[in-house]
Design a protein around this motif. Structure first.
Motif, mmCIF file in Angstrom:
data_model
loop_
_atom_site.group_PDB
_atom_site.id
_atom_site.type_symbol
_atom_site.label_atom_id
_atom_site.label_comp_id
_atom_site.label_asym_id
_atom_site.label_seq_id
_atom_site.Cartn_x
_atom_site.Cartn_y
_atom_site.Cartn_z
ATOM 1 N N LEU A 65 0.810 -1.217 0.000
ATOM 2 C CA LEU A 65 0.000 0.000 0.000
ATOM 3 C C LEU A 65 0.845 1.270 0.000
ATOM 4 O O LEU A 65 0.328 2.355 -0.239
ATOM 5 C CB LEU A 65 -0.924 0.012 1.231
ATOM 6 C CG LEU A 65 -2.093 -0.962 1.200
ATOM 7 C CD1 LEU A 65 -2.761 -1.033 2.576
ATOM 8 C CD2 LEU A 65 -3.118 -0.547 0.150
ATOM 9 N N GLY A 88 0.235 6.527 0.506
ATOM 10 C CA GLY A 88 -0.081 5.490 1.481
ATOM 11 C C GLY A 88 -1.560 5.170 1.453
ATOM 12 O O GLY A 88 -2.344 5.813 2.151
ATOM 13 N N GLY A 89 -1.954 4.208 0.634
ATOM 14 C CA GLY A 89 -3.366 3.894 0.470
ATOM 15 C C GLY A 89 -4.041 5.012 -0.307
ATOM 16 O O GLY A 89 -3.802 6.187 -0.016
ATOM 17 N N TYR A 90 -4.817 4.686 -1.314
ATOM 18 C CA TYR A 90 -5.416 5.753 -2.117
ATOM 19 C C TYR A 90 -6.567 6.421 -1.385
ATOM 20 O O TYR A 90 -7.314 5.793 -0.647
ATOM 21 C CB TYR A 90 -5.842 5.217 -3.481
ATOM 22 C CG TYR A 90 -4.657 5.002 -4.380
ATOM 23 C CD1 TYR A 90 -4.045 6.077 -5.002
ATOM 24 C CD2 TYR A 90 -4.111 3.740 -4.546
ATOM 25 C CE1 TYR A 90 -2.932 5.895 -5.809
ATOM 26 C CE2 TYR A 90 -2.997 3.543 -5.349
ATOM 27 C CZ TYR A 90 -2.410 4.623 -5.975
ATOM 28 O OH TYR A 90 -1.300 4.449 -6.751
ATOM 29 N N LYS A 91 -6.699 7.726 -1.605
ATOM 30 C CA LYS A 91 -7.635 8.556 -0.850
ATOM 31 C C LYS A 91 -9.079 8.133 -1.089
ATOM 32 O O LYS A 91 -9.511 7.973 -2.228
ATOM 33 C CB LYS A 91 -7.449 10.019 -1.235
ATOM 34 C CG LYS A 91 -8.244 10.985 -0.387
ATOM 35 C CD LYS A 91 -7.831 12.421 -0.681
ATOM 36 C CE LYS A 91 -8.551 13.395 0.215
ATOM 37 N NZ LYS A 91 -8.091 14.785 0.020
ATOM 38 N N ASP A 92 -9.824 7.984 0.009
ATOM 39 C CA ASP A 92 -11.256 7.688 -0.070
ATOM 40 C C ASP A 92 -12.010 9.006 -0.049
ATOM 41 O O ASP A 92 -12.307 9.534 1.025
ATOM 42 C CB ASP A 92 -11.716 6.840 1.130
ATOM 43 C CG ASP A 92 -11.051 5.481 1.156
ATOM 44 O OD1 ASP A 92 -10.739 4.970 0.076
ATOM 45 O OD2 ASP A 92 -10.840 4.949 2.249
ATOM 46 N N LYS A 105 -6.589 -1.300 3.031
ATOM 47 C CA LYS A 105 -6.462 0.033 3.616
ATOM 48 C C LYS A 105 -5.620 -0.064 4.884
ATOM 49 O O LYS A 105 -5.489 -1.133 5.483
ATOM 50 C CB LYS A 105 -7.846 0.602 3.995
ATOM 51 C CG LYS A 105 -8.832 0.716 2.836
ATOM 52 C CD LYS A 105 -8.484 1.862 1.910
ATOM 53 C CE LYS A 105 -9.510 1.962 0.780
ATOM 54 N NZ LYS A 105 -9.099 2.979 -0.225
ATOM 55 N N HIS A 115 -5.063 7.363 5.374
ATOM 56 C CA HIS A 115 -4.449 7.424 4.046
ATOM 57 C C HIS A 115 -3.707 8.741 3.908
ATOM 58 O O HIS A 115 -4.018 9.720 4.594
ATOM 59 C CB HIS A 115 -5.485 7.246 2.927
ATOM 60 C CG HIS A 115 -6.639 8.179 2.985
ATOM 61 N ND1 HIS A 115 -6.558 9.496 2.578
ATOM 62 C CD2 HIS A 115 -7.921 8.012 3.403
ATOM 63 C CE1 HIS A 115 -7.727 10.089 2.728
ATOM 64 N NE2 HIS A 115 -8.575 9.212 3.248
ATOM 65 N N SER A 117 -0.738 11.211 1.206
ATOM 66 C CA SER A 117 0.139 11.383 0.045
ATOM 67 C C SER A 117 1.123 12.493 0.370
ATOM 68 O O SER A 117 0.792 13.458 1.060
ATOM 69 C CB SER A 117 -0.651 11.700 -1.220
ATOM 70 O OG SER A 117 -1.254 12.978 -1.125
#
Length: 205
Positions: A65, A88-92, A105, A115, A117
């Motif tokens: 991730l 770090g994990g795509y934005k929700d 996640k 999450h 960036s």
């Protein structure tokens, strides 16, 4: 995401906010010299959180991730003036509700989702922090829906018109308050180990 339609801050407030931002920039902790070393630093923090059982995400998934993108791969990185981004994990954007798979996640032990960036500019022997967003949200919206730490790139609307390049969103995308300029390691550590209710009962009803 900041609302670009906001009116500029009154001149006196803008002057004070720009002075504050200048002081915050001076307090920023130095970064590792390369983007790969920064990613390794964040990976170590995540893996320690897994060992400490404050992060439910399995070790292998946590590594998967944590992604590195270059300006050639990402238009957003290039537009922000960076050479690389660590995601770090795509934005929700809608902020998911219900049960969320910790393999997909970063999930804290209390169910909160994290999450982030980070945009940086790498030059020989030096890494410059350009922008970041670090968000934690509770799918149940209890005790708070979300909190986000944002650092916008220089010249962004929030920097130019509001003097709020570095700010915090307290559970509302259109509310911003001045925030400390954190290093990526500080921001990630705080969202993993901090920002938790420390009392069994609230002070007020």
């Amino acid at each position: 995401m900041a609302n670009e339609d906001k009116p500029p801050a009154p001149p006196e407030l803008l002057k004070k906010m720009r002075a504050l931002q200048g002081r915050l920039e001076q307090a920023l902790e130095p970064l590792p010299p390369t983007v790969e070393e920064l990613r390794n630093e964040l990976r170590r923090i995540l893996q320690k959180a897994i060992r400490d059982e404050v992060l439910q995400t399995p070790p292998y998934s946590a590594t998967q991730l944590l992604k590195l993108e270059s300006a050639e791969q990402s238009r957003k990185v290039k537009e922000r003036g960076g050479t690389h981004a660590i995601v770090g994990g795509y934005k929700d954007i809608p902020r998911l509700s219900g049960d969320i798979d910790p393999r997909k996640k970063f999930i804290r032990d209390d169910g909160a989702v994290i999450h982030f960036s980070i945009t940086v500019r790498e030059s020989p022997g030096q890494l410059e922090l350009i922008a970041y967003d670090f968000e934690l949200y509770h799918p149940s919206r209890v005790p708070i829906w979300f909190v986000r730490f944002d650092l916008n790139q220089p010249g962004h609307h929030n920097d130019r018109e509001l003097g709020l390049r570095s700010h915090v969103h307290p559970a509302h995308d259109d509310l911003q308050i001045p925030g400390a300029m954190l290093s990526p390691a500080e921001a990630l550590s705080f969202l993993l180990y901090g920002f938790r209710i420390r009392r069994e009962a609230a002070r007020t009803k």
